[in-house]
Design an enzyme around this catalytic site. Sequence first.
Site, mmCIF file in Angstrom:
data_model
loop_
_atom_site.group_PDB
_atom_site.id
_atom_site.type_symbol
_atom_site.label_atom_id
_atom_site.label_comp_id
_atom_site.label_asym_id
_atom_site.label_seq_id
_atom_site.Cartn_x
_atom_site.Cartn_y
_atom_site.Cartn_z
ATOM 1 N N CYS A 163 1.301 -1.414 0.051
ATOM 2 C CA CYS A 163 -0.024 0.149 -0.054
ATOM 3 C C CYS A 163 1.384 0.987 0.187
ATOM 4 O O CYS A 163 0.183 2.165 0.270
ATOM 5 C CB CYS A 163 -0.919 0.269 1.169
ATOM 6 S SG CYS A 163 -2.253 -1.711 1.375
ATOM 7 N N HIS A 303 -3.574 7.573 5.811
ATOM 8 C CA HIS A 303 -3.418 7.015 4.915
ATOM 9 C C HIS A 303 -5.198 6.179 5.202
ATOM 10 O O HIS A 303 -6.095 5.590 4.999
ATOM 11 C CB HIS A 303 -3.021 5.449 6.166
ATOM 12 C CG HIS A 303 -2.348 4.271 5.240
ATOM 13 N ND1 HIS A 303 -2.233 4.022 3.406
ATOM 14 C CD2 HIS A 303 -2.763 3.036 5.133
ATOM 15 C CE1 HIS A 303 -2.129 2.873 3.309
ATOM 16 N NE2 HIS A 303 -1.799 1.930 4.234
ATOM 17 N N GLU A 314 -2.601 5.085 13.165
ATOM 18 C CA GLU A 314 -2.402 6.182 12.794
ATOM 19 C C GLU A 314 -3.171 7.761 13.635
ATOM 20 O O GLU A 314 -1.592 8.501 13.189
ATOM 21 C CB GLU A 314 -2.857 6.471 10.891
ATOM 22 C CG GLU A 314 -2.260 7.598 10.562
ATOM 23 C CD GLU A 314 -2.998 7.975 9.036
ATOM 24 O OE1 GLU A 314 -2.720 8.407 8.159
ATOM 25 O OE2 GLU A 314 -3.702 6.919 7.935
ATOM 26 N N LYS A 334 -9.551 7.424 1.311
ATOM 27 C CA LYS A 334 -10.282 7.190 1.326
ATOM 28 C C LYS A 334 -11.822 5.960 1.421
ATOM 29 O O LYS A 334 -12.459 5.555 0.719
ATOM 30 C CB LYS A 334 -9.179 5.776 2.131
ATOM 31 C CG LYS A 334 -8.056 5.602 0.599
ATOM 32 C CD LYS A 334 -6.986 4.329 2.020
ATOM 33 C CE LYS A 334 -5.522 4.456 1.727
ATOM 34 N NZ LYS A 334 -4.805 5.363 1.799
ATOM 35 N N HIS A 339 -9.497 1.753 -1.151
ATOM 36 C CA HIS A 339 -8.358 1.250 -1.256
ATOM 37 C C HIS A 339 -7.678 0.938 -1.946
ATOM 38 O O HIS A 339 -8.290 0.224 -2.717
ATOM 39 C CB HIS A 339 -7.969 0.665 -0.038
ATOM 40 C CG HIS A 339 -6.062 0.309 0.317
ATOM 41 N ND1 HIS A 339 -5.103 1.319 -0.587
ATOM 42 C CD2 HIS A 339 -5.581 -0.355 1.779
ATOM 43 C CE1 HIS A 339 -4.347 1.682 0.256
ATOM 44 N NE2 HIS A 339 -4.380 0.471 0.871
ATOM 45 N N PHE A 398 1.461 -3.147 4.436
ATOM 46 C CA PHE A 398 1.615 -4.753 4.568
ATOM 47 C C PHE A 398 3.011 -4.118 4.860
ATOM 48 O O PHE A 398 3.492 -4.671 3.711
ATOM 49 C CB PHE A 398 0.728 -5.605 3.948
ATOM 50 C CG PHE A 398 -0.550 -5.695 4.255
ATOM 51 C CD1 PHE A 398 -1.387 -5.171 5.068
ATOM 52 C CD2 PHE A 398 -1.490 -6.690 3.646
ATOM 53 C CE1 PHE A 398 -2.682 -5.444 5.575
ATOM 54 C CE2 PHE A 398 -2.868 -7.112 4.186
ATOM 55 C CZ PHE A 398 -3.649 -5.662 5.275
#
Length: 410
Positions: A163, A303, A314, A334, A339, A398
Site C-alpha cells: 500500500c 492513510h 495512525e 479513501k 483503497h 502490509f
Amino acid sequence: MNDRIVITGLGPVSPNGIGKDTFWDSLTSGTSGIDTIQGFDASGHTSQIAGEVTDFIPSDYADKKDCRRMDRFTQFAVAGAALALEDSGIDLDKTDRDLVGVYIGSGIGGLNTLEKQHTILMNKGPSKVSPFLIPMMIGNMAAGQVSIQFGLRGPSMATVTACATAAHAIGEAFEALVRGDIDVAVAGGAEAAVTSLSLAGFCSLKAVSTRNNMPQRASRPFDRGRDGFVLAEGAGVIILETEKHARNRGANIYCELSGYGASADAYHIVQPAPAGEGAVLAMNRALKRWGGKASDIGYINAHGTSTKFNDELETAAIRTVFDDADSLAVSSTKSMTGHLLGAAGGIEAIACALAISEEELPPTINLDDPDPECDLDYIPHVSRKAKVDAVLSNSLAFGGQNASLIFTRV
C-alpha cells in the site's frame, strides 16, 4: 538540494473519475466511487463491493494492439501517464527524453492476467497459455510500458511495497531529481486487483468491509462502525520536474514536493507497530528532509484505511509527531475512493497537490460516530475551504513499510 522539485502534471484514473477535474469534483463534493462489483460474480464472497474504474477505454490512451498485450493495471498506468503528461503541457519532442525517468510501481501487478491464464492452463493445458502471460503479469511492466509508449529513456523502475508503493515511487523519483540524474519524472502507482482471487484473499484475512447493502457508506475511516477497507483499482501518476526545467518551459506549477521519509515497522506482516512507531519515523524523516517545522503542516491526507488498528495507530502516530495535533486538519480520501493498494499514494498525492492549489480540503465521508480512539479533526462529511501552505500524506503498508510525503506551496 540545488533545485526545488515541483509537480506540474496530474493523472488520476480512479473510481471517482478519470482526469483531475472529474476526480477533484467528486472528492470535494463528498461523492463515493464505491459500488457493488460489476466486473465478476462476487456473490460467493463475504465482501461484494469495490471501487471499480468504470467507463474506462484503454484505446483512448494507447494503440488497440498494444492494449491487448497489457494487463489492466498497465493500461491504467499508461492512461494515468498520458493524462499527467497532457496536463503538464510538456512537449516531449522538445525535451531530452534521456533525462525523463519513469517510477511507477504496483503492489500486486497483473493478477487479472494470471487468473485468466491459470484457468486456461487448468482447462486446456500448457500449450494454450498465452506467450504474453509473463510480460503482461510482471509488476514492472507498468513502468516499462509507459517508457515504451512515450519514448522515455531515463531510469525506468517499479517499487513494490504494497500500500506504500506509489508513495515510495514518488519519493524515489524525487531523490533522482534531487541528485540531478534526471530533469523530469513520471511517477506514481497502478493497481487492478479487483479480481475474484484477490478479493477472496482479503475476505479470508477479514480485512475488507462486508457492508454489502450500502456500498457508498462502507468505507468509513475513523468511525466507530468501520469494519474493514474497501478494495479499489486505478492509477495515480504525477509529473515531477526540477523547478528550473519547469520555469524554463513556462509550466503551470501545482506545488513543490519538499520532503520524503521512509521507514519500516519491523514488527508484523499485516498489523502496524503497537504505537505507530513506523509511521512516526516516516513522518519525522519527511519533516527533517523538508527542513520545516511540524507546526507548519496545515493538512494531513491520512492513510486512513477504515480498519480498526490502522486508524487508531495512525491517529496515535500523528499525536506523537504533532504537538498541535488538535488544531490540525486531517482527512482520509479513501472514504470516497476505497483503497487502491499500490496506487493509493499516487491518487492521494494528486489530492494533496489539488488541496494546495485549489485551497480546499477534501472530507472524510461516513464519519457518523467517531471512534473515541480517533479524536482528531477529520473534516467530517463536507470539504473545507482553507489555504494551507504545507501538506503531508501518509502511506502505511502490509509488511510494515511506510512512506510520508510533504507538499508545499510554491
